[in-house]
Structures are given as C-alpha cells and as structure tokens.
Design a protein around this motif. Structure first.
Motif, short mmCIF file in Angstrom:
data_model
loop_
_atom_site.label_atom_id
_atom_site.label_comp_id
_atom_site.label_asym_id
_atom_site.label_seq_id
_atom_site.Cartn_x
_atom_site.Cartn_y
_atom_site.Cartn_z
N LYS A 1 -0.66 7.04 24.06
CA LYS A 1 -1.98 6.95 23.41
C LYS A 1 -3.08 7.12 24.46
N LEU B 1 0.83 -1.21 0.00
CA LEU B 1 0.00 0.00 0.00
C LEU B 1 0.86 1.26 0.00
N HIS C 1 -12.91 2.45 3.35
CA HIS C 1 -11.59 1.84 3.40
C HIS C 1 -10.62 2.48 2.40
N ASP D 1 -7.08 4.05 3.08
CA ASP D 1 -5.85 3.64 2.36
C ASP D 1 -5.08 4.86 1.90
N GLY E 1 -1.72 -2.43 9.38
CA GLY E 1 -2.79 -1.52 9.79
C GLY E 1 -2.29 -0.09 9.81
N ASP E 2 -2.44 0.59 10.97
CA ASP E 2 -1.95 1.97 11.09
C ASP E 2 -0.73 2.04 12.00
N ASP F 1 1.61 4.69 16.03
CA ASP F 1 0.26 4.19 15.79
C ASP F 1 -0.67 5.38 15.64
N PHE F 2 -1.43 5.35 14.48
CA PHE F 2 -2.33 6.48 14.24
C PHE F 2 -3.43 6.50 15.29
N GLY G 1 -7.38 7.50 15.94
CA GLY G 1 -8.66 7.79 15.27
C GLY G 1 -8.74 7.32 13.84
N PHE G 2 -7.91 6.39 13.50
CA PHE G 2 -7.92 5.93 12.10
C PHE G 2 -9.13 5.05 11.80
N LYS G 3 -9.57 4.29 12.81
CA LYS G 3 -10.72 3.41 12.62
C LYS G 3 -11.95 4.23 12.20
N CYS G 4 -12.00 5.41 12.82
CA CYS G 4 -13.12 6.31 12.55
C CYS G 4 -13.15 6.76 11.09
N1 LIG Z 1 -8.01 1.59 5.17
C1 LIG Z 1 -7.30 0.64 5.78
N2 LIG Z 1 -7.64 0.31 7.06
C2 LIG Z 1 -6.92 -0.62 7.72
C3 LIG Z 1 -5.88 -1.29 7.08
N3 LIG Z 1 -5.33 -2.18 7.98
C4 LIG Z 1 -6.02 -2.06 9.10
N4 LIG Z 1 -6.99 -1.11 8.95
C5 LIG Z 1 -7.93 -0.64 9.89
O1 LIG Z 1 -7.28 0.22 10.78
C6 LIG Z 1 -7.96 0.25 12.01
C7 LIG Z 1 -6.99 0.13 13.10
O2 LIG Z 1 -7.61 -0.02 14.30
P1 LIG Z 1 -7.30 0.83 15.53
O3 LIG Z 1 -5.87 0.96 15.71
O4 LIG Z 1 -8.11 0.31 16.71
O5 LIG Z 1 -7.95 2.18 15.14
P2 LIG Z 1 -7.77 3.59 15.92
O6 LIG Z 1 -9.05 4.26 15.58
O7 LIG Z 1 -6.57 4.21 15.42
O8 LIG Z 1 -7.67 3.21 17.39
P3 LIG Z 1 -6.46 3.52 18.33
O9 LIG Z 1 -5.28 2.96 17.74
O10 LIG Z 1 -6.78 2.86 19.63
O11 LIG Z 1 -6.33 4.99 18.40
C8 LIG Z 1 -8.94 -0.89 11.93
O12 LIG Z 1 -10.27 -0.43 11.74
C9 LIG Z 1 -8.53 -1.72 10.73
O13 LIG Z 1 -9.61 -2.37 10.12
C10 LIG Z 1 -5.53 -0.96 5.74
O14 LIG Z 1 -4.63 -1.49 5.11
N5 LIG Z 1 -6.30 0.03 5.17
#
Ligand SMILES: Nc1nc2c(ncn2[C@@H]2O[C@H](COP(=O)(O)OP(=O)(O)OP(=O)(O)O)[C@@H](O)[C@H]2O)c(=O)[nH]1
Length: 455
Positions: free
Chosen positions: A436, A290, A336, A340, A365-366, A323-324, A326-329
């Motif tokens: 965090k 990615l 998605h 990305d 992930g992030d 680690d990001f 609020g990325f899940k949001c």
């Molecule tokens: N768009 C995208 N999302 C991804 C990818 N890999 C993982 N994720 C998503 O990234 C999110 C990571 O989760 P979290 O780390 O809990 O999200 P967060 O909102 O940052 O939570 P905290 O880390 O606790 O701050 C999940 O929703 C995964 O589904 C990817 O390659 N692309």
C-alpha cells in the motif's frame, strides 16, 4: 351333582321325622310292655282272688282245700281261660302245693315243693291271695297263687309294637309326601324359576324385566323376586349411566385428541420456525450483511481449522489480506451509499474469481481476506493474487458513476511465512501495508520479517 334345595330339606326333614318316630316308637313300646305286664298281673290277681274266694265258700261248707280235688279243675279252668296266665295252684299254710295246674307250653315250673314258700311270696311274676276260713274267724287256711305267662306278655307287646311301627311308618310316608308337595310348590319350583331367571340376565338384555319377576307373590319368595327385580332396575340405571359416560368420554377424547393434534402441529411449526431462525441467526452471525460474504466471526475459526489440517496433511495454505485504496475518498465524495454499492460490486467480482475451495471474507470496512487452497507453488498463489487485483482495473459503475478503486494485497503462505494464525496474519498484514505504501498491488510476505517475528 348338586342336590336341589327342596330335596335336601325333605331329606333332612325325613331323617328328623324318622328319628322322632323311632324315639316315640321305643317309648310307646316300653309303655305298651308295662301296660301289658300290668294287665297280666291284674288278671293273675283276679284269678288268685277268685280261687281264694271259691276256697272260702268251700270252707263255709266244711270242706278244706286239701279235702277236695275240685280245685284241680278250678286251677286248670283258670289257666285255660286266660292265655296271659301260665300256672295256678293252691297251697297249705306252710306252702306245700295242694292243687296245681301248669300250661303245657310253660317254660318253667314254679309251684312245686322245690319252690320255697318265701319265693312264692316274693316272685315278681306271680300274684297271691289268702284262703280264709269264715267259720273260724277268718283263720288262714292256705294260699292261692297264679303266675303270669311272660312269653305271652312279650309276644302281645311285640305284636302291638309292630302295629305301632306300621302306623308310625305310614304316618312318616304321608308326612314326607305332604312335605314334598308343599316344599316343591312353595320353595322348589319358585327357586328353580328364580335360578333360571337369574341365569338368563345378560348385560345387553337389561332393558326388559323377565316376566317371571313381574308376577305378584306375597310370600318370602316374592320378596326375593322383588329384590332381584330391584337389582335389575339398578343395573339398568348403572348401565345407562355407563353408556352415557362412555359417550361423553369418547367426545372428550376426540376433542382432546384434536386439540393435541393442533398443539402438535403448532409445536412442529414452532420447532421448524425455531430451526430456521437458528439457521438464519447462525448464517447472519457468520455473514457480512452488506456483501453477503462470510465475516470475521466465521473466517477466523475456519482459518484455524484449515491451518491445523494443513499441518496434519503437510500441505500449503495461502492467506490473502486485501484493503481497498482510495475508498475513503469515494465515501467522502459520493456518499456512504455509493461506497456501500462499490463494496458490494467489488466483493462480487472477487468472489467470481475464487474457486469453490477458496473462502472470501469481509473483515470490516474495505478490508477482505481470502483463504487460498490447492495451489502448487508461490507463483501460482501470486498469480491468483494478480487476477484478483486485475478486477480493480475496471472502473466500478455505481449510479452512472465510474469509480476508480485500487487494491493492496498481502500474501502469506503456510508454512513459509508463519506456522500460526497470528504470524501468518501479521506477515500478510505487513506485506499488504508495504505494498500500500508503494502505491498498491500484490506483495508476498517477507520471509526475513517473519523470521524476526517468530524469533
Ligand atoms: N460506504 C462504507 N464505508 C465504510 C464502511 N466501513 C468503513 N467504511 C469507510 O471506509 C473507509 C476506510 O478507511 P481507509 O481504509 O482509511 O480508506 P482508504 O481511502 O482506502 O485509505 P487507505 O486504506 O489508506 O488506502 C473509512 O472512511 C470508513 O468510514 C461501510 O460499510 N460502508
């Protein structure tokens, strides 16, 4: 120097002919000698008989051999008229010599009183006859004896043998001459021509048969010529077949060479493709699809190596876990694909902040990780972390959306916060987790926490 065959044949033939001539001459001489001896004996027999017959006639007239000297003349006449006779004499019944004549050149005197009667009758070189008395019932009145001239017999024999030898030598000479001419014509010349023709045969001049071999001959040499001609014809065929095969072989070799060249080129292309593929696979295996950053598979062994080097060279090494927030949001709200794109943009920003010696990797992930080198102090490392975190102050623009993202960074430094990869990772992770919880930002690993883990 090799003697030509016809000359050798002539020499052998000459030697054989000379041997035969010698044997024949010896046999002829032997025969001539006995002929001559026999001839002399018959002459002596005749002379002795003639003398005895004359004495018989005289006895008819009443004159006995001892009564007349006429027999002296008779004996002389006999010897003078015949060179083959040596001595002639008249003897009484007791063997006493009454009349006698011997050739002046005679080698020995036989008829003498010293020559015993029995010798006269047994000597081989002498012929005898009895003188009979016709008036007295044929009583023996005496004997006549004539000896042969041995020297003359021998001389005449030798003379005849001499002629024989001359004749034989002449015959041999003529024979050799004839032989030489015959052999040279029949054998020598054709053989010399054959040798010359055979010598002139060359592999590149086989197209034409030599003219000498084309002339018809019915003799044995002609058969040899024929065999040589057939041999040349077979050589012509063999050479033609060889040239054909060579040409075919050359074509086959050219074809094969070009095939091999094609195969080689294809093989070289294959190898090149395979190398590229391997390189791509290696890169893919070590790259995050990615973001284009290195991935976990690459960075973990890399980190182990750098740690070992830092240990050897006793310098520091920084490990940042990111680690990001609020990325899940973002994912949940905008989808998605937008997530990305946000990941890609932030990866680029962080990468721009890194130096060439620093390695940024996406763990999944992030979550990201940075290997930090060449820093003088913790404060410098923390400054780098702050600059990375500052990249998140600006909103991320994706498809006219301005997304706000936060970042939590845990910094662990070798050797203060861990001497192994596991402890360093755990320290950084703990720091990152702690910050965090506190709402995001940069946190240095807690040394006390590290002491606890390593204990
Ligand atoms: N768009 C995208 N999302 C991804 C990818 N890999 C993982 N994720 C998503 O990234 C999110 C990571 O989760 P979290 O780390 O809990 O999200 P967060 O909102 O940052 O939570 P905290 O880390 O606790 O701050 C999940 O929703 C995964 O589904 C990817 O390659 N692309």
């Amino acid at each position: 120097m090799a003697v030509p065959l016809p000359v050798r044949i002539n020499l052998v033939s000459l030697a054989f002919t000379a041997l035969v001539a010698c044997v024949l001459t010896a046999l002829g001489g032997y025969f001539l000698y006995f002929q001559q001896v026999e001839h002399a004996h018959s002459r002596a027999r005749f002379a002795a008989g003639d003398l005895a017959e004359r004495a018989g006639h005289m006895a008819r007239l009443g004159l006995r051999p001892q009564d007349t000297a006429h027999f002296e003349e008779q004996c002389e006449a006999v010897i003078r008229n015949d060179p083959l006779l040596d001595e002639a004499g008249v003897l009484d019944p007791l063997g006493l010599v009454l009349h006698h004549y011997i050739r002046a050149s005679a080698s020995s005197l036989l008829l003498s009183d010293a020559f015993p009667m029995k010798e006269v009758f047994s000597f081989d070189g002498m012929e005898r006859a009895e003188i009979r008395d016709p008036l007295n019932g044929g009583a023996v009145l005496g004997y006549t004896a004539v000896s042969i001239n041995q020297d003359m017999v021998l001389r005449q024999t030798l003379r005849n043998v001499g002629w024989l030898v001359i004749c034989a030598l002449s015959l041999i000479a003529v024979g050799v001459l004839v032989q030489h001419v015959v052999f040279w014509k029949a054998l020598g010349r054709p053989l010399a021509e054959l040798v010359r023709t055979a010598d002139e045969i060359q592999p590149d001049r086989l197209e034409t048969i030599p003219p000498a071999l084309e002339r018809p001959r019915r003799d044995d040499i002609g058969r040899v010529y024929g065999a040589l001609r057939r041999l040349i014809e077979r050589l012509q065929e063999a050479r033609f077949a060889l040239l054909e095969q060579n040409a075919m072989l050359e074509v086959a070799v050219r074809l094969r060479t070009s095939e091999l060249e094609h195969v080689n080129q294809a093989l070289a292309r294959d190898i090149e493709r395979r190398k590229q593929l391997e390189e791509e696979l290696r890169t893919q295996a070590n790259t995050d699809a990615l973001t284009g950053l290195t991935n976990r598979a690459f960075v973990v062994p890399y980190l182990e190596k750098r740690l070992a080097q830092a240990h050897r060279e006793t310098h520091r090494l920084g490990l940042l876990l990111l680690d990001f927030d609020g990325f899940k949001c973002v994912n949940d709200t905008w989808g998605h694909a937008v997530g990305d794109r946000a990941l890609q943009i932030m990866a680029q920003r962080m990468q721009q902040e890194c130096r060439a010696s620093d390695v940024l990797a996406r763990l999944g992930g992030d979550e990201f990780l940075i290997v930090l080198e060449d820093f003088a102090s913790q404060a410098e490392a923390l400054g780098f972390c702050e600059r990375i975190a500052a990249q998140f102050n600006e909103p991320v623009l994706v498809e006219r959306l301005a997304l706000s993202l936060g970042i939590s960074i845990g910094l662990a430094i070798y050797p203060e916060h861990g001497s192994t990869l596991d402890t360093l990772l755990a320290s950084a992770d703990a720091a990152m987790y702690a910050i965090k919880q506190a709402g995001g930002g940069v946190a240095l690993a807690d040394q006390a926490f590290i002491m606890r883990r390593e204990a």
